[in-house]
Design an enzyme around this catalytic site. Structure first.
Site, PDB file in Angstrom:
ATOM      1  N   GLU A 184      52.056  57.578  28.726  1.00  0.00           N
ATOM      2  CA  GLU A 184      52.184  58.712  27.798  1.00  0.00           C
ATOM      3  C   GLU A 184      52.211  58.242  26.343  1.00  0.00           C
ATOM      4  OE1 GLU A 184      56.039  60.962  27.726  1.00  0.00           O
ATOM      5  OE2 GLU A 184      56.677  59.445  29.165  1.00  0.00           O
ATOM      6  N   TYR A 235      42.286  33.425  31.165  1.00  0.00           N
ATOM      7  CA  TYR A 235      42.953  34.334  32.096  1.00  0.00           C
ATOM      8  C   TYR A 235      43.292  33.680  33.428  1.00  0.00           C
ATOM      9  CZ  TYR A 235      38.729  35.530  34.854  1.00  0.00           C
ATOM     10  OH  TYR A 235      37.648  35.489  35.696  1.00  0.00           O
ATOM     11  N   ILE A 236      42.443  32.749  33.903  1.00  0.00           N
ATOM     12  CA  ILE A 236      42.733  32.133  35.204  1.00  0.00           C
ATOM     13  C   ILE A 236      43.981  31.248  35.112  1.00  0.00           C
ATOM     14  CG2 ILE A 236      41.834  30.537  36.954  1.00  0.00           C
ATOM     15  CD1 ILE A 236      39.035  31.687  36.396  1.00  0.00           C
ATOM     16  N   ASP A 277      27.237  35.643  36.530  1.00  0.00           N
ATOM     17  CA  ASP A 277      27.825  34.530  35.766  1.00  0.00           C
ATOM     18  C   ASP A 277      26.813  33.457  35.386  1.00  0.00           C
ATOM     19  OD1 ASP A 277      30.147  35.898  36.189  1.00  0.00           O
ATOM     20  OD2 ASP A 277      31.244  34.234  37.101  1.00  0.00           O
ATOM     21  N   GLY A 292      37.909  26.679  31.845  1.00  0.00           N
ATOM     22  CA  GLY A 292      36.649  27.389  31.660  1.00  0.00           C
ATOM     23  C   GLY A 292      35.730  27.194  32.845  1.00  0.00           C
ATOM     24  N   CYS A 321      38.623  36.947  42.343  1.00  0.00           N
ATOM     25  CA  CYS A 321      39.404  38.182  42.147  1.00  0.00           C
ATOM     26  C   CYS A 321      40.283  38.567  43.338  1.00  0.00           C
ATOM     27  CB  CYS A 321      38.483  39.367  41.881  1.00  0.00           C
ATOM     28  SG  CYS A 321      36.880  39.005  41.174  1.00  0.00           S
ATOM     29  N   TYR A 333      30.592  42.013  54.268  1.00  0.00           N
ATOM     30  CA  TYR A 333      29.484  41.870  53.301  1.00  0.00           C
ATOM     31  C   TYR A 333      28.194  41.497  54.025  1.00  0.00           C
ATOM     32  CZ  TYR A 333      31.870  42.305  48.825  1.00  0.00           C
ATOM     33  OH  TYR A 333      32.520  42.802  47.726  1.00  0.00           O
ATOM     34  N   GLY A 374      44.169  27.985  28.762  1.00  0.00           N
ATOM     35  CA  GLY A 374      44.827  29.142  28.137  1.00  0.00           C
ATOM     36  C   GLY A 374      44.096  30.437  28.418  1.00  0.00           C
ATOM     37  N   HIS A 396      54.882  62.947  31.522  1.00  0.00           N
ATOM     38  CA  HIS A 396      56.193  62.347  31.363  1.00  0.00           C
ATOM     39  C   HIS A 396      56.926  62.285  32.693  1.00  0.00           C
ATOM     40  CE1 HIS A 396      59.836  61.358  29.177  1.00  0.00           C
ATOM     41  NE2 HIS A 396      60.481  62.273  29.881  1.00  0.00           N
ATOM     42  N   THR A 447      32.170  34.073  44.597  1.00  0.00           N
ATOM     43  CA  THR A 447      33.429  33.694  43.952  1.00  0.00           C
ATOM     44  C   THR A 447      34.467  34.801  44.062  1.00  0.00           C
ATOM     45  OG1 THR A 447      32.178  32.356  42.399  1.00  0.00           O
ATOM     46  CG2 THR A 447      34.440  32.896  41.786  1.00  0.00           C
ATOM     47  N   CYS A 448      34.088  36.005  43.734  1.00  0.00           N
ATOM     48  CA  CYS A 448      35.063  37.098  43.665  1.00  0.00           C
ATOM     49  C   CYS A 448      35.791  37.267  44.990  1.00  0.00           C
ATOM     50  CB  CYS A 448      34.357  38.396  43.275  1.00  0.00           C
ATOM     51  SG  CYS A 448      35.444  39.819  43.317  1.00  0.00           S
ATOM     52  N   GLU A 457      47.042  33.554  34.808  1.00  0.00           N
ATOM     53  CA  GLU A 457      47.335  34.243  36.069  1.00  0.00           C
ATOM     54  C   GLU A 457      47.982  33.294  37.078  1.00  0.00           C
ATOM     55  OE1 GLU A 457      43.920  37.734  35.998  1.00  0.00           O
ATOM     56  OE2 GLU A 457      43.472  35.859  36.998  1.00  0.00           O
ATOM     57  N   LYS A 507      42.969  35.996  44.544  1.00  0.00           N
ATOM     58  CA  LYS A 507      43.919  35.880  43.417  1.00  0.00           C
ATOM     59  C   LYS A 507      44.849  37.087  43.360  1.00  0.00           C
ATOM     60  CE  LYS A 507      42.891  37.690  39.668  1.00  0.00           C
ATOM     61  NZ  LYS A 507      42.005  37.945  38.519  1.00  0.00           N
TER      62      LYS A 507
HETATM   63  C1  LIG Z   1      40.023  32.443  40.025  1.00  0.00           C
HETATM   64  C2  LIG Z   1      39.083  33.540  39.573  1.00  0.00           C
HETATM   65  C3  LIG Z   1      39.570  34.814  39.398  1.00  0.00           C
HETATM   66  C4  LIG Z   1      38.724  35.833  39.000  1.00  0.00           C
HETATM   67  N1  LIG Z   1      39.248  37.077  38.815  1.00  0.00           N
HETATM   68  C5  LIG Z   1      38.453  38.092  38.439  1.00  0.00           C
HETATM   69  C6  LIG Z   1      38.968  39.407  38.299  1.00  0.00           C
HETATM   70  O1  LIG Z   1      40.166  39.650  38.491  1.00  0.00           O
HETATM   71  N2  LIG Z   1      38.105  40.402  37.946  1.00  0.00           N
HETATM   72  C7  LIG Z   1      36.777  40.164  37.725  1.00  0.00           C
HETATM   73  O2  LIG Z   1      36.046  41.102  37.425  1.00  0.00           O
HETATM   74  N3  LIG Z   1      36.260  38.917  37.832  1.00  0.00           N
HETATM   75  C8  LIG Z   1      37.062  37.883  38.186  1.00  0.00           C
HETATM   76  N4  LIG Z   1      36.530  36.626  38.340  1.00  0.00           N
HETATM   77  C9  LIG Z   1      35.109  36.402  38.002  1.00  0.00           C
HETATM   78  C10 LIG Z   1      34.191  36.838  39.152  1.00  0.00           C
HETATM   79  O3  LIG Z   1      34.568  36.183  40.333  1.00  0.00           O
HETATM   80  C11 LIG Z   1      32.739  36.525  38.791  1.00  0.00           C
HETATM   81  O4  LIG Z   1      32.431  37.111  37.552  1.00  0.00           O
HETATM   82  C12 LIG Z   1      31.771  37.047  39.840  1.00  0.00           C
HETATM   83  O5  LIG Z   1      32.055  36.523  41.102  1.00  0.00           O
HETATM   84  C13 LIG Z   1      30.340  36.708  39.430  1.00  0.00           C
HETATM   85  O6  LIG Z   1      29.442  37.116  40.437  1.00  0.00           O
HETATM   86  P1  LIG Z   1      28.043  36.369  40.604  1.00  0.00           P
HETATM   87  O7  LIG Z   1      27.313  37.129  41.649  1.00  0.00           O
HETATM   88  O8  LIG Z   1      27.419  36.171  39.298  1.00  0.00           O
HETATM   89  O9  LIG Z   1      28.399  34.903  41.123  1.00  0.00           O
HETATM   90  P2  LIG Z   1      29.278  34.390  42.324  1.00  0.00           P
HETATM   91  O10 LIG Z   1      30.188  35.440  42.849  1.00  0.00           O
HETATM   92  O11 LIG Z   1      29.894  33.121  41.843  1.00  0.00           O
HETATM   93  O12 LIG Z   1      28.234  34.083  43.475  1.00  0.00           O
HETATM   94  C14 LIG Z   1      27.296  33.064  43.372  1.00  0.00           C
HETATM   95  C15 LIG Z   1      27.001  32.557  44.774  1.00  0.00           C
HETATM   96  O13 LIG Z   1      25.846  31.726  44.748  1.00  0.00           O
HETATM   97  C16 LIG Z   1      26.022  30.673  45.646  1.00  0.00           C
HETATM   98  N5  LIG Z   1      25.087  29.614  45.239  1.00  0.00           N
HETATM   99  C17 LIG Z   1      25.113  28.876  44.097  1.00  0.00           C
HETATM  100  N6  LIG Z   1      24.022  28.086  44.029  1.00  0.00           N
HETATM  101  C18 LIG Z   1      23.301  28.329  45.161  1.00  0.00           C
HETATM  102  C19 LIG Z   1      22.071  27.832  45.652  1.00  0.00           C
HETATM  103  N7  LIG Z   1      21.340  26.943  44.970  1.00  0.00           N
HETATM  104  N8  LIG Z   1      21.623  28.276  46.862  1.00  0.00           N
HETATM  105  C20 LIG Z   1      22.341  29.189  47.568  1.00  0.00           C
HETATM  106  N9  LIG Z   1      23.498  29.703  47.142  1.00  0.00           N
HETATM  107  C21 LIG Z   1      23.969  29.292  45.930  1.00  0.00           C
HETATM  108  C22 LIG Z   1      27.491  30.317  45.500  1.00  0.00           C
HETATM  109  O14 LIG Z   1      27.969  29.620  46.641  1.00  0.00           O
HETATM  110  C23 LIG Z   1      28.122  31.696  45.343  1.00  0.00           C
HETATM  111  O15 LIG Z   1      28.526  32.216  46.589  1.00  0.00           O
HETATM  112  C24 LIG Z   1      37.352  35.572  38.761  1.00  0.00           C
HETATM  113  C25 LIG Z   1      36.850  34.277  38.943  1.00  0.00           C
HETATM  114  C26 LIG Z   1      37.704  33.282  39.352  1.00  0.00           C
HETATM  115  C27 LIG Z   1      37.160  31.878  39.542  1.00  0.00           C
END
Ligand SMILES: Cc1cc2nc3c(=O)[nH]c(=O)nc-3n(C[C@H](O)[C@H](O)[C@H](O)COP(=O)(O)OP(=O)(O)OC[C@H]3O[C@@H](n4cnc5c(N)ncnc54)[C@H](O)[C@@H]3O)c2cc1C
Length: 460
Positions: free
Chosen positions: A442, A179-180, A304, A263, A48, A99, A177, A437, A42-43, A183, A51
């Site tokens: 500050e 952060y997403i 998450d 959410g 992140c 990655y 309401g 300053h 997701t990030c 933003e 965005k």
């Molecule tokens: C719009 C938005 C903006 C954000 N902005 C910020 C920010 O500014 N700062 C910040 O810290 N966080 C931000 N976040 C939150 C952040 O993206 C997440 O907290 C973070 O990505 C969580 O990491 P994770 O590894 O738990 O899950 P994820 O990054 O969601 O990775 C999970 C992965 O698992 C894969 N998957 C799911 N099920 C399966 C399966 N059964 N088999 C194989 N693959 C699977 C998915 O495809 C995904 O790629 C934002 C989120 C969103 C939606």
């Protein structure tokens, strides 16, 4: 571990899964990682990173306007959404490749497939292959919640689709309401769209300090974003190329694009958790202990999907802690206290530690220091904006237990302030620190007068 094909199977190649897989491999484990969509999660792919790139794009409008006060004449500007999206996509593809390369270099086998559990040691891939692993890590992240099943909900997009719109909509309604939602309101408005934000609660950014919430809303409204609270979208009706958005208050708003950001929910469905004996917690995420171990001893869950603190650095830290605990011989629990957080809204928000309301319920005495001022840059630009800086202090020990900032650079300031809050710095330590300053930060070390809360003052 020789009874197994591999030592560790990681389900999900996002922030947490990638870090855990790499560190476990560096500890000598034989690791396989399955990702069903794109490596980076997701990030990197739809959170992140893209965005923040869109946030940068949205801020140029104000910069162009502000330049006039500093003597610049900026020729007629124009904005091209497809160029922004194409450039963003190129950068995301580069990151995804980086990655994947990092994982492969560490010796991790990456499989592009959905993976599900069939029992506590077996993972099944989409092609039917089964892999037996000594340990399994669930790092499947979360997904946007759908919201209520209202008429016309199929017309609403989530943040996932917002990153791939074919053109910039001119009128956008955003429900949410958090952060997403806030933003994206700033992104669309900064790029030139008319934005209406709808939130069912009493004010945006629930969970943040009340002064921050009031201040940000005021500034967003000053910058032209309409904010309707205490109501929600009741129905979305197609009207030609546009949508008629019916609100529970009886109002109606016309929009070209309706986005729901109400959410996110942990990705726990159809994962085979029941078959493996993994239980869920009350928050809907996978239940884990402080070492991220689930109710099944050889299965762990991070990020998450556990619905603890849903931020990238937390998922990364949990992934590393898991790998060190299980494969590095160094049991490591992650501290979820005093996690700094930011909202890349217009203006930006940064926060760490307790809100004033939390401190007043938990501490015997709470002191508040607050400064609200026009930033130096706005004196010449003429921009109607104000910075808010607030310290929440334990009145008995003098420790700074919370820091909250609204204004340009708030996120970067909070990252540094978080160190002070974490090590237990007192207000006297802040006072003894020499100011730098002229900066916005500050004010953190020059506030001397205790203050009544802003929310309370505004109400009086
Ligand atoms: C719009 C938005 C903006 C954000 N902005 C910020 C920010 O500014 N700062 C910040 O810290 N966080 C931000 N976040 C939150 C952040 O993206 C997440 O907290 C973070 O990505 C969580 O990491 P994770 O590894 O738990 O899950 P994820 O990054 O969601 O990775 C999970 C992965 O698992 C894969 N998957 C799911 N099920 C399966 C399966 N059964 N088999 C194989 N693959 C699977 C998915 O495809 C995904 O790629 C934002 C989120 C969103 C939606």
């Amino acid at each position: 571990m020789s009874d197994y094909d591999i030592d560790l199977f990681v389900i999900g190649g996002g922030s947490g899964g990638v870090r855990a897989a790499r560190i476990a491999a560096q500890h000598g484990a034989r690791v396989m990682l399955a990702e069903e969509y794109r490596v980076g999660g997701t990030c990197v792919i739809r959170g992140c990173v893209p965005k923040k790139l869109l946030v940068y794009a949205s801020r140029f409008r104000a910069e162009f306007e502000d330049a006039a006060g500093f003597g610049w004449t900026v020729p007629q500007t124009s904005f091209d959404w497809p160029t922004l999206i194409a450039n963003k996509d190129r950068e995301i593809a580069r990151l995804e490749a980086a990655y994947t390369a990092t994982l492969e270099k560490a010796g991790v086998t990456v499989v592009k497939s959905r993976a599900v559990l069939t029992d506590a040691h077996t993972v099944q891939l989409a092609n039917g292959d089964r892999v037996r692993a000594a340990y399994i890590l669930i790092a499947t992240g979360g997904a946007p919640s759908n919201g209520d099943p209202i008429p016309g909900i199929e017309h609403a997009i989530s943040s996932n689709e917002a990153f791939h719109l074919p053109r910039l909509p001119q009128h956008v309604v955003i429900q949410g309401g958090g952060y997403i939602a806030v933003e994206f309101a700033g992104i669309f408005a900064g790029l030139g769209a008319q934005v209406t934000l709808i939130y069912r609660g009493e004010n945006i950014l629930r969970g943040f300090d009340d002064d921050v919430r009031a201040h940000l809303r005021m500034d967003m409204e000053k910058h032209g974003i309409r904010v309707f609270t205490g109501c929600k979208v009741a129905a979305i009706e197609r009207a030609g190329a546009r949508f008629s958005v019916h609100l529970s208050s009886g109002n109606q708003v016309s929009a070209e694009c309706v986005m729901f950001a109400v959410g996110r929910w942990p990705n726990v469905a159809k994962l085979g958790l029941t078959e493996a004996g993994v239980e869920l917690a009350k928050n809907g995420g996978v239940a884990v202990d402080e070492y991220s171990r689930t109710t099944v001893p050889n299965i762990y869950a991070i990020g998450d999907v556990t619905n603890r603190v849903n931020l990238t650095p937390v998922a990364i830290r949990e992934g590393a802690a898991f790998a060190d605990t299980v494969f590095g011989g160094k049991p490591t629990a992650v501290d979820h206290i005093n996690v700094p957080t930011a909202v890349f809204s217009d203006p930006e928000v940064g926060a760490v530690g307790l809100t004033e309301a939390q401190a007043r319920t938990r501490l015997a005495q709470t002191d508040v220091y607050r400064a609200m001022f026009k930033p130096l840059k706005a004196t010449l630009s003429g921009r109607d904006t104000a910075v808010l800086i607030k310290l929440v202090v334990d009145g008995l020990t003098g420790r700074v237990v919370g820091c909250h900032i609204v204004g340009e650079g708030a996120a970067d300031m909070i990252q540094v302030a978080a160190i002070s809050v974490r090590v237990g710095a007192t207000k006297a330590d802040f006072d003894a620190t020499m100011a730098l300053h002229p900066t916005t930060a500050e004010e953190l070390v020059t506030m001397r007068q205790k203050s009544a809360s802003y929310a309370r003052e505004a109400a009086e």
